[in-house]
Design a protein around this motif. Structure first.
Motif, PDB file in Angstrom:
ATOM      1  N   UNK A   1      28.206  56.050  35.247  1.00  0.00           N
ATOM      2  CA  UNK A   1      28.411  54.914  34.348  1.00  0.00           C
ATOM      3  C   UNK A   1      29.681  55.067  33.519  1.00  0.00           C
ATOM      4  N   UNK A   2      29.920  56.266  33.019  1.00  0.00           N
ATOM      5  CA  UNK A   2      31.113  56.512  32.216  1.00  0.00           C
ATOM      6  C   UNK A   2      32.383  56.369  33.063  1.00  0.00           C
ATOM      7  N   UNK A   3      32.352  56.863  34.292  1.00  0.00           N
ATOM      8  CA  UNK A   3      33.532  56.763  35.149  1.00  0.00           C
ATOM      9  C   UNK A   3      33.847  55.306  35.480  1.00  0.00           C
ATOM     10  N   UNK A   4      32.832  54.475  35.659  1.00  0.00           N
ATOM     11  CA  UNK A   4      33.062  53.047  35.911  1.00  0.00           C
ATOM     12  C   UNK A   4      33.712  52.382  34.701  1.00  0.00           C
ATOM     13  N   UNK A   5      33.302  52.770  33.520  1.00  0.00           N
ATOM     14  CA  UNK A   5      33.907  52.231  32.305  1.00  0.00           C
ATOM     15  C   UNK A   5      35.379  52.652  32.212  1.00  0.00           C
ATOM     16  N   UNK A   6      35.666  53.903  32.549  1.00  0.00           N
ATOM     17  CA  UNK A   6      37.049  54.380  32.546  1.00  0.00           C
ATOM     18  C   UNK A   6      37.892  53.643  33.587  1.00  0.00           C
ATOM     19  N   UNK A   7      37.314  53.387  34.755  1.00  0.00           N
ATOM     20  CA  UNK A   7      38.033  52.638  35.779  1.00  0.00           C
ATOM     21  C   UNK A   7      38.356  51.227  35.303  1.00  0.00           C
ATOM     22  N   UNK A   8      37.385  50.575  34.682  1.00  0.00           N
ATOM     23  CA  UNK A   8      37.618  49.232  34.144  1.00  0.00           C
ATOM     24  C   UNK A   8      38.730  49.254  33.098  1.00  0.00           C
ATOM     25  N   UNK A   9      38.707  50.231  32.210  1.00  0.00           N
ATOM     26  CA  UNK A   9      39.744  50.358  31.186  1.00  0.00           C
ATOM     27  C   UNK A   9      41.111  50.621  31.809  1.00  0.00           C
ATOM     28  N   UNK A  10      41.146  51.480  32.822  1.00  0.00           N
ATOM     29  CA  UNK A  10      42.413  51.788  33.484  1.00  0.00           C
ATOM     30  C   UNK A  10      42.990  50.546  34.142  1.00  0.00           C
ATOM     31  N   UNK A  11      42.148  49.793  34.843  1.00  0.00           N
ATOM     32  CA  UNK A  11      42.611  48.565  35.495  1.00  0.00           C
ATOM     33  C   UNK A  11      43.136  47.576  34.458  1.00  0.00           C
ATOM     34  N   UNK A  12      42.412  47.404  33.369  1.00  0.00           N
ATOM     35  CA  UNK A  12      42.833  46.465  32.322  1.00  0.00           C
ATOM     36  C   UNK A  12      44.159  46.873  31.692  1.00  0.00           C
ATOM     37  N   UNK A  13      44.396  48.159  31.575  1.00  0.00           N
ATOM     38  CA  UNK A  13      45.591  48.667  30.903  1.00  0.00           C
ATOM     39  C   UNK A  13      46.787  48.810  31.836  1.00  0.00           C
ATOM     40  N   UNK A  14      46.544  49.148  33.089  1.00  0.00           N
ATOM     41  CA  UNK A  14      47.634  49.525  33.997  1.00  0.00           C
ATOM     42  C   UNK A  14      47.962  48.513  35.080  1.00  0.00           C
ATOM     43  N   UNK A  15      47.337  47.364  35.049  1.00  0.00           N
ATOM     44  CA  UNK A  15      47.645  46.329  36.031  1.00  0.00           C
ATOM     45  C   UNK A  15      47.914  45.018  35.290  1.00  0.00           C
ATOM     46  N   UNK A  16      48.619  44.152  35.953  1.00  0.00           N
ATOM     47  CA  UNK A  16      48.893  42.848  35.359  1.00  0.00           C
ATOM     48  C   UNK A  16      47.777  41.878  35.729  1.00  0.00           C
ATOM     49  N   UNK A  17      47.732  40.793  35.020  1.00  0.00           N
ATOM     50  CA  UNK A  17      46.727  39.768  35.330  1.00  0.00           C
ATOM     51  C   UNK A  17      46.925  39.245  36.748  1.00  0.00           C
ATOM     52  N   UNK A  18      48.166  39.089  37.160  1.00  0.00           N
ATOM     53  CA  UNK A  18      48.434  38.608  38.521  1.00  0.00           C
ATOM     54  C   UNK A  18      47.947  39.613  39.566  1.00  0.00           C
ATOM     55  N   UNK A  19      48.134  40.897  39.311  1.00  0.00           N
ATOM     56  CA  UNK A  19      47.638  41.922  40.238  1.00  0.00           C
ATOM     57  C   UNK A  19      46.117  41.884  40.327  1.00  0.00           C
ATOM     58  N   UNK A  20      45.445  41.664  39.194  1.00  0.00           N
ATOM     59  CA  UNK A  20      43.979  41.594  39.200  1.00  0.00           C
ATOM     60  C   UNK A  20      43.486  40.371  39.960  1.00  0.00           C
ATOM     61  N   UNK A  21      44.138  39.246  39.775  1.00  0.00           N
ATOM     62  CA  UNK A  21      43.767  38.034  40.517  1.00  0.00           C
ATOM     63  C   UNK A  21      43.995  38.255  42.003  1.00  0.00           C
ATOM     64  N   UNK A  22      45.145  38.808  42.369  1.00  0.00           N
ATOM     65  CA  UNK A  22      45.454  39.094  43.764  1.00  0.00           C
ATOM     66  C   UNK A  22      44.406  40.017  44.381  1.00  0.00           C
ATOM     67  N   UNK A  23      44.051  41.089  43.676  1.00  0.00           N
ATOM     68  CA  UNK A  23      43.064  42.057  44.185  1.00  0.00           C
ATOM     69  C   UNK A  23      41.711  41.387  44.382  1.00  0.00           C
ATOM     70  N   UNK A  24      41.306  40.565  43.429  1.00  0.00           N
ATOM     71  CA  UNK A  24      40.002  39.885  43.558  1.00  0.00           C
ATOM     72  C   UNK A  24      39.981  38.938  44.740  1.00  0.00           C
ATOM     73  N   UNK A  25      41.055  38.172  44.908  1.00  0.00           N
ATOM     74  CA  UNK A  25      41.084  37.206  46.004  1.00  0.00           C
ATOM     75  C   UNK A  25      41.219  37.863  47.366  1.00  0.00           C
ATOM     76  N   UNK A  26      41.986  38.935  47.477  1.00  0.00           N
ATOM     77  CA  UNK A  26      42.166  39.571  48.779  1.00  0.00           C
ATOM     78  C   UNK A  26      40.936  40.360  49.214  1.00  0.00           C
ATOM     79  N   UNK A  27      40.089  40.719  48.288  1.00  0.00           N
ATOM     80  CA  UNK A  27      38.885  41.479  48.644  1.00  0.00           C
ATOM     81  C   UNK A  27      37.597  40.692  48.410  1.00  0.00           C
ATOM     82  N   UNK A  28      37.752  39.403  48.257  1.00  0.00           N
ATOM     83  CA  UNK A  28      36.600  38.518  48.059  1.00  0.00           C
ATOM     84  C   UNK A  28      35.816  38.405  49.360  1.00  0.00           C
ATOM     85  N   UNK A  29      34.520  38.584  49.264  1.00  0.00           N
ATOM     86  CA  UNK A  29      33.671  38.517  50.470  1.00  0.00           C
ATOM     87  C   UNK A  29      32.659  37.425  50.321  1.00  0.00           C
TER      88      UNK A  29
END
Length: 83
Positions: free
Chosen positions: A55-83
């Motif tokens: 659980x703690x590692x998932x929280x750290x991953x979420x924080x890392x993504x929020x801090x180290x990626x742009x909003x456009x990168x997050x949108x791109x990642x969500x859409x390209x891996x949408x199932x």
């Protein structure tokens, strides 16, 4: 010593998972693919700690993504891996 290294996908981002069995326990480490930084690292000494560490590692991953990626990168990642 036993080691396991693999890549995994989390919220559309590829990351590394490194696991090592030592005399003191199991070292668990998450890094970005570049491996030049550590997102999360913990030594697990018993099974009782496992749920907390996951659980703690998932929280750290979420924080890392929020801090180290742009909003456009997050949108791109969500859409390209949408199932």
């Amino acid at each position: 010593m036993q080691t396991h290294k693999s890549n995994f996908l989390y919220k559309g981002f590829k990351l590394n998972k490194n696991i090592e069995l030592t005399d003191k326990g199991v070292t668990f480490m998450l890094t970005p693919l570049s491996e030049n930084e550590i997102i999360y690292q913990e030594i697990i000494e018993s099974e009782h700690e496992l749920e907390f560490v996951v659980n703690e590692s998932l929280r750290y991953l979420d924080d890392w993504i929020a801090t180290n990626t742009t909003e456009h990168e997050r949108v791109f990642a969500k859409l390209t891996h949408w199932k």
